[in-house]
Design a protein around this motif. Sequence first.
Motif, short mmCIF file in Angstrom:
data_model
loop_
_atom_site.label_atom_id
_atom_site.label_comp_id
_atom_site.label_asym_id
_atom_site.label_seq_id
_atom_site.Cartn_x
_atom_site.Cartn_y
_atom_site.Cartn_z
N LEU A 230 19.50 14.74 -22.54
CA LEU A 230 19.31 14.94 -21.11
C LEU A 230 20.51 14.38 -20.35
O LEU A 230 20.87 13.21 -20.49
CB LEU A 230 18.04 14.22 -20.65
CG LEU A 230 17.70 14.27 -19.16
CD1 LEU A 230 17.41 15.69 -18.72
CD2 LEU A 230 16.52 13.36 -18.86
N SER A 231 21.15 15.21 -19.54
CA SER A 231 22.28 14.77 -18.74
C SER A 231 22.39 15.64 -17.51
O SER A 231 21.65 16.62 -17.34
CB SER A 231 23.59 14.84 -19.55
OG SER A 231 23.89 16.18 -19.91
N ARG A 232 23.32 15.29 -16.62
CA ARG A 232 23.49 16.09 -15.41
C ARG A 232 24.06 17.47 -15.71
O ARG A 232 23.63 18.47 -15.15
CB ARG A 232 24.40 15.35 -14.42
CG ARG A 232 23.71 14.17 -13.73
CD ARG A 232 24.55 13.65 -12.58
NE ARG A 232 25.77 13.01 -13.05
CZ ARG A 232 25.88 11.73 -13.31
NH1 ARG A 232 24.83 10.93 -13.17
NH2 ARG A 232 27.02 11.21 -13.73
N GLY A 233 25.05 17.52 -16.62
CA GLY A 233 25.72 18.80 -16.87
C GLY A 233 25.28 19.51 -18.13
O GLY A 233 25.55 20.70 -18.29
N GLY A 234 24.62 18.80 -19.06
CA GLY A 234 24.22 19.43 -20.32
C GLY A 234 25.41 19.87 -21.17
O GLY A 234 25.32 20.84 -21.92
N VAL A 235 26.53 19.13 -21.06
CA VAL A 235 27.75 19.50 -21.79
C VAL A 235 27.86 18.69 -23.07
O VAL A 235 27.86 17.45 -23.04
CB VAL A 235 29.00 19.27 -20.91
CG1 VAL A 235 30.27 19.55 -21.71
CG2 VAL A 235 28.94 20.14 -19.67
N LEU A 289 42.77 30.39 -22.78
CA LEU A 289 42.30 29.03 -23.02
C LEU A 289 41.77 28.42 -21.73
O LEU A 289 40.71 27.77 -21.73
CB LEU A 289 43.44 28.17 -23.58
CG LEU A 289 43.12 26.68 -23.75
CD1 LEU A 289 42.01 26.48 -24.78
CD2 LEU A 289 44.36 25.89 -24.15
N ALA A 290 42.48 28.62 -20.62
CA ALA A 290 42.04 28.07 -19.34
C ALA A 290 40.66 28.62 -18.96
O ALA A 290 39.80 27.88 -18.46
CB ALA A 290 43.07 28.37 -18.26
N ALA A 291 40.46 29.92 -19.17
CA ALA A 291 39.15 30.52 -18.86
C ALA A 291 38.06 29.93 -19.75
O ALA A 291 36.94 29.68 -19.30
CB ALA A 291 39.23 32.03 -19.03
N HIS A 292 38.39 29.68 -21.00
CA HIS A 292 37.43 29.08 -21.94
C HIS A 292 37.04 27.69 -21.47
O HIS A 292 35.86 27.30 -21.52
CB HIS A 292 38.06 29.04 -23.33
CG HIS A 292 37.18 28.48 -24.39
ND1 HIS A 292 36.09 29.15 -24.89
CD2 HIS A 292 37.22 27.28 -25.05
CE1 HIS A 292 35.50 28.40 -25.81
NE2 HIS A 292 36.17 27.27 -25.92
N LEU A 293 38.01 26.92 -21.00
CA LEU A 293 37.73 25.57 -20.54
C LEU A 293 36.89 25.59 -19.26
O LEU A 293 35.98 24.77 -19.09
CB LEU A 293 39.04 24.82 -20.28
CG LEU A 293 39.94 24.60 -21.51
CD1 LEU A 293 41.22 23.88 -21.09
CD2 LEU A 293 39.21 23.81 -22.58
N ARG A 294 37.17 26.52 -18.36
CA ARG A 294 36.41 26.60 -17.11
C ARG A 294 34.95 26.91 -17.35
O ARG A 294 34.08 26.54 -16.56
CB ARG A 294 37.03 27.65 -16.18
CG ARG A 294 38.32 27.20 -15.49
CD ARG A 294 38.68 28.12 -14.35
NE ARG A 294 38.98 29.47 -14.81
CZ ARG A 294 40.19 29.89 -15.16
NH1 ARG A 294 41.23 29.05 -15.08
NH2 ARG A 294 40.40 31.13 -15.56
N ALA A 295 34.66 27.58 -18.45
CA ALA A 295 33.28 27.98 -18.75
C ALA A 295 32.48 26.87 -19.43
O ALA A 295 31.29 27.05 -19.72
CB ALA A 295 33.27 29.22 -19.62
N THR A 296 33.10 25.71 -19.65
CA THR A 296 32.44 24.63 -20.39
C THR A 296 31.11 24.24 -19.76
O THR A 296 30.13 24.01 -20.47
CB THR A 296 33.37 23.40 -20.46
OG1 THR A 296 34.57 23.75 -21.16
CG2 THR A 296 32.69 22.24 -21.18
#
Length: 482
Positions: A230-235, A289-296
Motif C-alpha cells: 500500500l502506497s500513494r503511487g503504487g509504484v 525511453l523517456a515515454a517509458h519512464l513517464r508511464a511509470t
Amino acid sequence: MDIAIIGGGAAAVGLLDALATHLPDAPGAVGAAGGIGTLTVFEPSPHLWRGRPYGPDLAAVLVNTPPALMSVRAGDRDHFAAWLGQRDADHVDHLLGQPLVPRALYGEYLVHCAEKAVAALGEQGHPVRVVRERVREVVVRPDARLVLRTDEGREYAADRVALCVGGGTPPDPYGLAGAAGFTADPYPLADSLDAIAASDDVTVLGSGLTAVDVVVALAARGYQGRISLLSRGGVLPYVWQRPTGRRPTHVTVERVAELRDTRGHLALTDLAGLLRAEMAEAGEDFDALAAHLRATRTDDPVERLRQQLAEVGDARIGRRVLQETAHSVGPYAWRLLREPDRAWLRRHLRTAASVVSPMVPVNASVLLRLADSGQLTVSSGVRAVESANGRFRIRDADGERTASALVNAVNAAPQAVPAGARHLVDSLTHAGLATPHPAGGVVPTDPRLHVVGDLAGGGPFLTSSIAGVAAQAARVAGVLGR
C-alpha cells in the motif's frame, strides 16, 4: 590529530578502509600537528560495522545490487567480488547472471574490511579504538578542541569529527507507533515477522525495496495469507537488467565538467543530451525511453513487473546507463544543477528512485508469482490508516478495508536525520559546527567536521548507494590525511 568517527556502519568502514589504504606508513607523516593520532569509533549497536541493513537476518533477505556496485573501496569495483571468491557460486541469480548474497553475508564483508583496516592503521601508528556508546552531543572547549559527550556521560576529546551515522529511520506517517500488530521497523526481518500469524492479513506500507524485502521474507517463511503493498503511487521498483560490461562514454563526470566550463552552468537538458548521445551511439531511441519512464506512475504495476522480468536480458542500454550514472555521475552533477531543475527532479522522486534503485530479478520473480496467484496485491492512493478494535482500517483508491498486521516499509527521505542522532545534530548546529540544509541533512560550517553518507546536506535527491558512500569516504580520507 585525534579523529572521532561517529557511527560504525558502512560509511565508517569506507572511511577506515580509505585511510588505511592511502595514509603513509610512517607515524606522524601526515597532518599539520604531528599527523593523525588515535581514531575513535563510536557505535552503540550490537552489530558493529554492519549498520542497520546488514545485520544477521534471513537468508532470503538479499543485497539488492550486483557486486561491482557494492565495493566499500572507492575505485575498486572488484573488491567485494574478490572477497566473496568462490562463494559467489552459491548465490547466483541466474536471470541476472550475477551473485546476489544475503545481506548478512555482505555484513561479514563489512566486518572483514573494517577489521583489516583497523589492523593496518594500527601497524602504521594510528591506533583505532571502539567505544560502544552513543554520542549525544559535540561541544567546543575553550581551548578550541572538540568534546564528544556520550549518553553515559563520558567525554572524549578530538581534533576532527567524521559524522557517519547512516540514513534516517522509517517515518511513522499515520502515528501508529505502539499499536498492536504494527511493526514500526521491519529489520531484522527474522525477528519482526515472528509476530505475524499464518492467518493474518498483512498490509505493507510502502512499495519500494524495503517492501519487496518484506514480501520475499514472508514467502520464504511459507506465509499463506494475503499480502497488500500500500502506497500513494503504487509504484514498484524497476528490475535490474543483466550487466553487459559496457561503460558510459558520454554520461561521465568529465563530460559534465566540460559542459559546466563551456556554458558556465549545467541544466537538466544538458544531462538529457548526454544520455541521448549515449543511446544514439548504441542505435537506441531516447524519446522511447523517456515515454517509458513517464508511464511509470500510470501503468499497471504488476504488468510492468512482468514486462521488466522478460527484459532482464534485453540488450538496450538506456536504463542501464541511468542506473549506473545516477550514482557515479549524479552526485557531482547535482551540485551543478540550477534549483528549478533540482525541484523538478524532487517532484519525480518516486519514479527516479524506482528506476535507479531496482529490485533483483530473483525477488521480482517471487512478487510476480504471488501476484499471479492472487496472494499479493499492489494498491495505491492511500488516504488514511487507523488502528481500531485490534485491526487496522485502511482507506485507499479502492475504498475501505481492514488488516490484522501492518508492516511499516516506508523509506526515510534522503538526507533525513536518524531519530537516534537528532540531539547530536542539534548540538552540532548549536556549537556552530554545522547548519541544516534546506533540502535535508547537514552542511559542515567548520573544517573540523566532515559528513560521510546520506546525512551530507546538499547531496543528491536520491538515497546514497554504497558506491556513493565509498566515494565520499575516500574524499574525506584525503582531507584528513593531508
